[in-house]
Motif scaffolding. Structure first.
Motif, PDB file in Angstrom:
ATOM      1  N   ILE A 187       0.927  -1.159   0.159  1.00  0.00           N
ATOM      2  CA  ILE A 187       0.049   0.045  -0.014  1.00  0.00           C
ATOM      3  C   ILE A 187       0.690   1.280  -0.050  1.00  0.00           C
ATOM      4  O   ILE A 187       0.578   2.345  -0.533  1.00  0.00           O
ATOM      5  N   ILE A 188       1.693   1.274   0.724  1.00  0.00           N
ATOM      6  CA  ILE A 188       2.876   2.168   0.730  1.00  0.00           C
ATOM      7  C   ILE A 188       3.448   2.474  -0.520  1.00  0.00           C
ATOM      8  O   ILE A 188       3.497   3.781  -1.227  1.00  0.00           O
ATOM      9  N   CYS A 189       3.842   1.392  -0.980  1.00  0.00           N
ATOM     10  CA  CYS A 189       4.705   1.638  -2.624  1.00  0.00           C
ATOM     11  C   CYS A 189       3.639   2.163  -3.559  1.00  0.00           C
ATOM     12  O   CYS A 189       4.066   2.924  -4.785  1.00  0.00           O
ATOM     13  N   THR A 190       2.363   1.974  -3.355  1.00  0.00           N
ATOM     14  CA  THR A 190       1.403   2.664  -4.279  1.00  0.00           C
ATOM     15  C   THR A 190       1.447   4.183  -4.274  1.00  0.00           C
ATOM     16  O   THR A 190       0.990   4.901  -5.255  1.00  0.00           O
ATOM     17  N   PHE A 191       1.935   4.678  -3.047  1.00  0.00           N
ATOM     18  CA  PHE A 191       1.858   6.273  -3.106  1.00  0.00           C
ATOM     19  C   PHE A 191       3.181   6.673  -3.111  1.00  0.00           C
ATOM     20  O   PHE A 191       3.369   7.888  -3.327  1.00  0.00           O
ATOM     21  N   THR A 192       4.242   5.892  -3.039  1.00  0.00           N
ATOM     22  CA  THR A 192       5.970   6.516  -3.255  1.00  0.00           C
ATOM     23  C   THR A 192       6.167   6.010  -4.442  1.00  0.00           C
ATOM     24  O   THR A 192       7.409   6.388  -4.725  1.00  0.00           O
ATOM     25  N   GLY A 193       5.691   5.341  -5.557  1.00  0.00           N
ATOM     26  CA  GLY A 193       6.199   5.049  -6.699  1.00  0.00           C
ATOM     27  C   GLY A 193       7.387   4.025  -6.654  1.00  0.00           C
ATOM     28  O   GLY A 193       7.000   3.105  -5.896  1.00  0.00           O
ATOM     29  N   ARG A 194       8.456   4.163  -7.479  1.00  0.00           N
ATOM     30  CA  ARG A 194       9.711   3.235  -7.229  1.00  0.00           C
ATOM     31  C   ARG A 194      10.853   3.839  -6.395  1.00  0.00           C
ATOM     32  O   ARG A 194      11.746   2.987  -6.100  1.00  0.00           O
ATOM     33  N   MET A 195      10.371   4.417  -5.321  1.00  0.00           N
ATOM     34  CA  MET A 195      11.329   4.754  -4.342  1.00  0.00           C
ATOM     35  C   MET A 195      11.623   3.440  -3.625  1.00  0.00           C
ATOM     36  O   MET A 195      12.932   3.239  -3.545  1.00  0.00           O
ATOM     37  N   LEU A 196      10.771   2.954  -2.851  1.00  0.00           N
ATOM     38  CA  LEU A 196      11.166   1.795  -2.084  1.00  0.00           C
ATOM     39  C   LEU A 196      11.831   0.555  -2.617  1.00  0.00           C
ATOM     40  O   LEU A 196      12.552  -0.113  -2.382  1.00  0.00           O
ATOM     41  N   TYR A 197      11.129   0.497  -4.010  1.00  0.00           N
ATOM     42  CA  TYR A 197      11.914  -0.678  -4.778  1.00  0.00           C
ATOM     43  C   TYR A 197      13.351  -0.142  -5.281  1.00  0.00           C
ATOM     44  O   TYR A 197      14.132  -1.275  -5.197  1.00  0.00           O
ATOM     45  N   ASN A 198      13.549   1.016  -5.379  1.00  0.00           N
ATOM     46  CA  ASN A 198      15.024   1.412  -5.717  1.00  0.00           C
ATOM     47  C   ASN A 198      15.877   1.091  -4.198  1.00  0.00           C
ATOM     48  O   ASN A 198      17.022   0.822  -4.550  1.00  0.00           O
ATOM     49  N   LYS A 199      15.092   1.623  -3.425  1.00  0.00           N
ATOM     50  CA  LYS A 199      16.148   1.652  -2.110  1.00  0.00           C
ATOM     51  C   LYS A 199      16.043   0.055  -1.465  1.00  0.00           C
ATOM     52  O   LYS A 199      16.863  -0.118  -0.935  1.00  0.00           O
ATOM     53  N   GLY A 200      14.976  -0.702  -1.674  1.00  0.00           N
ATOM     54  CA  GLY A 200      14.885  -2.038  -1.013  1.00  0.00           C
ATOM     55  C   GLY A 200      14.851  -3.227  -1.859  1.00  0.00           C
ATOM     56  O   GLY A 200      15.181  -4.244  -1.423  1.00  0.00           O
ATOM     57  N   GLY A 201      14.849  -3.250  -3.147  1.00  0.00           N
ATOM     58  CA  GLY A 201      15.059  -4.238  -3.863  1.00  0.00           C
ATOM     59  C   GLY A 201      16.167  -4.942  -4.227  1.00  0.00           C
ATOM     60  O   GLY A 201      17.098  -4.284  -3.569  1.00  0.00           O
ATOM     61  N   PHE A 202      16.255  -6.122  -4.404  1.00  0.00           N
ATOM     62  CA  PHE A 202      17.375  -6.801  -4.461  1.00  0.00           C
ATOM     63  C   PHE A 202      18.224  -6.538  -5.742  1.00  0.00           C
ATOM     64  O   PHE A 202      17.709  -7.005  -6.945  1.00  0.00           O
ATOM     65  N   TYR A 203      19.169  -5.794  -5.683  1.00  0.00           N
ATOM     66  CA  TYR A 203      20.159  -5.519  -6.993  1.00  0.00           C
ATOM     67  C   TYR A 203      21.365  -6.147  -6.548  1.00  0.00           C
ATOM     68  O   TYR A 203      22.177  -5.528  -5.696  1.00  0.00           O
ATOM     69  N   THR A 204      21.862  -6.869  -7.275  1.00  0.00           N
ATOM     70  CA  THR A 204      23.282  -7.603  -7.034  1.00  0.00           C
ATOM     71  C   THR A 204      24.471  -6.774  -7.000  1.00  0.00           C
ATOM     72  O   THR A 204      25.267  -6.980  -5.963  1.00  0.00           O
ATOM     73  N   ARG A 205      24.564  -5.771  -7.936  1.00  0.00           N
ATOM     74  CA  ARG A 205      25.578  -4.883  -7.524  1.00  0.00           C
ATOM     75  C   ARG A 205      25.682  -3.972  -6.313  1.00  0.00           C
ATOM     76  O   ARG A 205      26.731  -3.901  -5.615  1.00  0.00           O
ATOM     77  N   ALA A 206      24.398  -3.474  -5.872  1.00  0.00           N
ATOM     78  CA  ALA A 206      24.345  -2.846  -4.779  1.00  0.00           C
ATOM     79  C   ALA A 206      24.454  -3.692  -3.468  1.00  0.00           C
ATOM     80  O   ALA A 206      25.199  -3.369  -2.683  1.00  0.00           O
ATOM     81  N   PHE A 207      24.273  -5.090  -3.648  1.00  0.00           N
ATOM     82  CA  PHE A 207      24.401  -5.911  -2.455  1.00  0.00           C
ATOM     83  C   PHE A 207      26.122  -6.214  -2.144  1.00  0.00           C
ATOM     84  O   PHE A 207      26.451  -6.075  -1.249  1.00  0.00           O
ATOM     85  N   PHE A 208      26.649  -6.345  -3.439  1.00  0.00           N
ATOM     86  CA  PHE A 208      27.939  -7.022  -3.300  1.00  0.00           C
ATOM     87  C   PHE A 208      29.097  -5.591  -3.159  1.00  0.00           C
ATOM     88  O   PHE A 208      29.578  -5.526  -2.240  1.00  0.00           O
ATOM     89  N   GLU A 209      28.843  -4.730  -4.185  1.00  0.00           N
ATOM     90  CA  GLU A 209      29.897  -3.549  -4.367  1.00  0.00           C
ATOM     91  C   GLU A 209      29.451  -2.604  -3.489  1.00  0.00           C
ATOM     92  O   GLU A 209      30.436  -2.014  -2.674  1.00  0.00           O
ATOM     93  N   GLY A 210      28.065  -2.400  -3.276  1.00  0.00           N
ATOM     94  CA  GLY A 210      27.587  -1.472  -2.334  1.00  0.00           C
ATOM     95  C   GLY A 210      27.664  -1.691  -0.874  1.00  0.00           C
ATOM     96  O   GLY A 210      27.184  -0.901  -0.083  1.00  0.00           O
ATOM     97  N   LYS A 211      27.736  -3.120  -0.565  1.00  0.00           N
ATOM     98  CA  LYS A 211      27.656  -3.844   0.525  1.00  0.00           C
ATOM     99  C   LYS A 211      26.342  -3.453   1.320  1.00  0.00           C
ATOM    100  O   LYS A 211      26.158  -3.111   2.610  1.00  0.00           O
ATOM    101  N   GLN A 212      25.166  -3.354   0.650  1.00  0.00           N
ATOM    102  CA  GLN A 212      23.853  -2.955   1.179  1.00  0.00           C
ATOM    103  C   GLN A 212      23.017  -4.381   1.230  1.00  0.00           C
ATOM    104  O   GLN A 212      22.160  -4.867   0.525  1.00  0.00           O
ATOM    105  N   TYR A 213      23.806  -5.192   2.427  1.00  0.00           N
ATOM    106  CA  TYR A 213      23.420  -6.560   2.641  1.00  0.00           C
ATOM    107  C   TYR A 213      21.724  -6.332   3.175  1.00  0.00           C
ATOM    108  O   TYR A 213      21.190  -7.665   2.910  1.00  0.00           O
ATOM    109  N   TYR A 214      21.274  -5.374   3.548  1.00  0.00           N
ATOM    110  CA  TYR A 214      20.075  -5.421   4.094  1.00  0.00           C
ATOM    111  C   TYR A 214      18.807  -5.784   2.869  1.00  0.00           C
ATOM    112  O   TYR A 214      17.752  -6.101   3.379  1.00  0.00           O
TER     113      TYR A 214
END
Length: 364
Positions: A187-214
Motif C-alpha cells: 500500500i505504501i509503495c502505491t503512494f511512493t512510486g519506485r522509491m522503495l523498490y530502488n531503495k529496498g529491491g534486491f540489486y546484485t551490484r548494490a548488494f556486493f559492491e555497495g555492501k547493502q546487505y539489507y
C-alpha cells in the motif's frame, strides 16, 4: 501426577472433558473457528494392553462422536500415560500424533516420528509436568482474572461466545503478521512510486559492491503489483499455518527469513553468471522455502501431513516451477534457492529435534 491434576490442567487450558464407559479412555476437546482439537488420554498404568488396531478404532470412535454433531474437522493427539516406554512403542510407531507421559519422572516423551507441537500445547504440558500444583494454581489465578474481565463485558455475549474466548484458539501469529506487513508495504509503495523498490529491491551490484546487505531481507516485502502480492500471500497463508504449527513461531520465522535470503543469494549468483543487471523483489523465495519445509515435514510423517501428501506437494512444486519457466520476468533462481534453503533448514531443525528427543527422553 494424578488424574485429578490432569483434569484441572486441561480445564485450565480451555478443554472440556468427555468421559467414556472405560475410564482408561477419556478425551478432552475445545472448539476452534472451524475445527476441534482433541487430547485422547490412555492410562496405560492399569495393566492395559491394546493392539494398534484397537487404538485406531478408539480414535475413529472419537471422530464419530463429533460427526454426529456435524463436526468433521477433528484433530486428535493421544497422550499415553505409561512409566515403561517399551510397552507403548508399538502404538507410537504407528501414529505420529501420539505422545507419552512418563508419570515416574514426570516427563513428556516425544518419539522421532511424532509431531513436534500440537497447537502450542507442548511447552504448556512440559511446564505442567515439572510442577503440577504450581502450574494449576497459576492457571486458576489467570482464570479468576479472566472471569473478572468477563463480568464487565456486554451482557449480550452468549455462552458459546464466552467458551470460544476462554478456549484460546491457536493463531499462526508469524504467518498473519508477515502477510499484514507485506500488504502494508505494498500500500505504501502505491503512494511512493519506485522509491522503495530502488531503495529496498534486491540489486546484485548494490548488494556486493555497495555492501547493502539489507536488500536480501527488504526485497522480500516488496511486490510489483496486486497479482504478484496475491499469488504469494494466498499460498503462504494456506501452507504457512501448517509449518508454523509444527515448528513453532520462532523456528518458523527463521525458516522463512533464511529461505528468502538464500533465494536472493542464489539469484545473485545466477545474475552474475548470466551477466544480468536487474532489480528483483517479492516473497516468492521465502514462500518456496515454506513449501520446502512442508515437504520435509510430510516426508518425516510418512508421506502425509494433515490433508497434505507428498504427491500433492510434488505436483504443486512442479507446476509452480513450470509456470515460472514459461512465464516472463519470473526469478526462478530465487524460487529454487528459497526452496532448497527452506527444505535444508527444516531438515536440520527436525533432525536436531529428533536427536534431542532421543538423548533426553530415550525415544527411538
Amino acid at each position: 501426577m494424578v488424574e485429578q491434576q490432569l483434569d484441572e490442567f486441561m480445564e485450565g487450558e480451555g478443554y472440556w472433558k468427555v468421559p467414556s464407559n472405560v475410564p482408561e479412555f477419556i478425551f478432552y476437546f475445545h472448539v476452534e473457528n472451524n475445527y476441534v482439537n482433541v487430547f485422547h488420554v490412555v492410562n496405560y498404568e492399569r495393566d492395559l494392553g491394546i493392539t494398534a488396531e484397537q487404538y485406531f478404532q478408539i480414535k475413529d470412535r472419537i471422530k464419530d462422536y463429533f460427526a454426529e454433531k456435524n463436526i468433521y474437522h477433528v484433530h486428535i493427539l493421544s497422550l499415553i500415560i505409561c512409566g515403561e516406554a517399551e510397552r507403548v512403542k508399538h502404538l507410537c510407531k504407528e501414529d505420529s500424533f501420539c505422545w507419552v507421559i512418563n508419570p515416574i519422572f514426570d516427563r513428556l516423551v516425544i518419539y522421532e516420528n511424532q509431531v513436534d507441537d500440537f497447537y502450542g500445547m507442548r511447552s504448556r504440558i512440559e511446564l505442567f509436568l515439572k510442577n503440577p500444583p504450581a502450574y494449576i494454581e497459576k492457571t486458576k489465578s489467570i482464570k479468576r482474572e479472566s472471569e473478572k474481565s468477563e463480568r464487565v463485558k456486554k451482557a449480550g455475549v452468549g455462552q458459546k461466545e464466552r467458551e470460544k474466548i476462554f478456549s484460546g484458539a491457536y493463531i499462526p501469529y508469524v504467518t498473519v503478521s508477515l502477510i499484514i506487513i507485506n500488504i502494508l508495504v505494498f500500500i505504501i509503495c502505491t503512494f511512493t512510486g519506485r522509491m522503495l523498490y530502488n531503495k529496498g529491491g534486491f540489486y546484485t551490484r548494490a548488494f556486493f559492491e555497495g555492501k547493502q546487505y539489507y536488500r536480501a531481507i527488504t526485497s522480500m516485502f516488496l511486490h510489483w503489483d496486486v497479482n504478484h502480492l496475491f499469488s504469494n500471500m494466498i499460498i503462504f497463508f494456506y501452507l504457512g499455518e501448517m509449518v508454523e504449527k509444527y515448528f513453532g513461531h520462532i523456528k518458523y520465522a527463521v525458516i522463512y527469513i533464511t529461505a528468502g535470503i538464500m533465494g536472493n543469494l542464489v539469484s545473485a549468483g545466477y545474475e552474475i553468471y548470466m551477466e544480468l543487471n536487474v532489480i528483483s523483489a517479492g516473497a516468492s523465495g521465502a514462500v518456496f522455502g515454506v513449501i520446502g519445509a512442508l515437504l520435509v515435514l510430510a516426508c518425516a510423517h510418512r508421506g502425509h501431513l494433515e490433508k497434505i501428501t507428498i504427491n500433492k506437494l510434488l505436483i504443486m512444486i512442479a507446476y509452480s516451477l513450470y509456470s515460472g519457466l514459461v512465464g516472463e520476468n519470473i526469478n526462478n533462481a530465487a524460487h529454487i534457492g528459497g526452496f532448497l534453503g527452506g527444505a535444508l533448514l527444516a531438515f536440520l531443525l527436525w533432525a536436531f529435534g529428533k536427536k534431542t528427543d532421543n538423548g533426553e527422553d530415550n525415544a527411538v
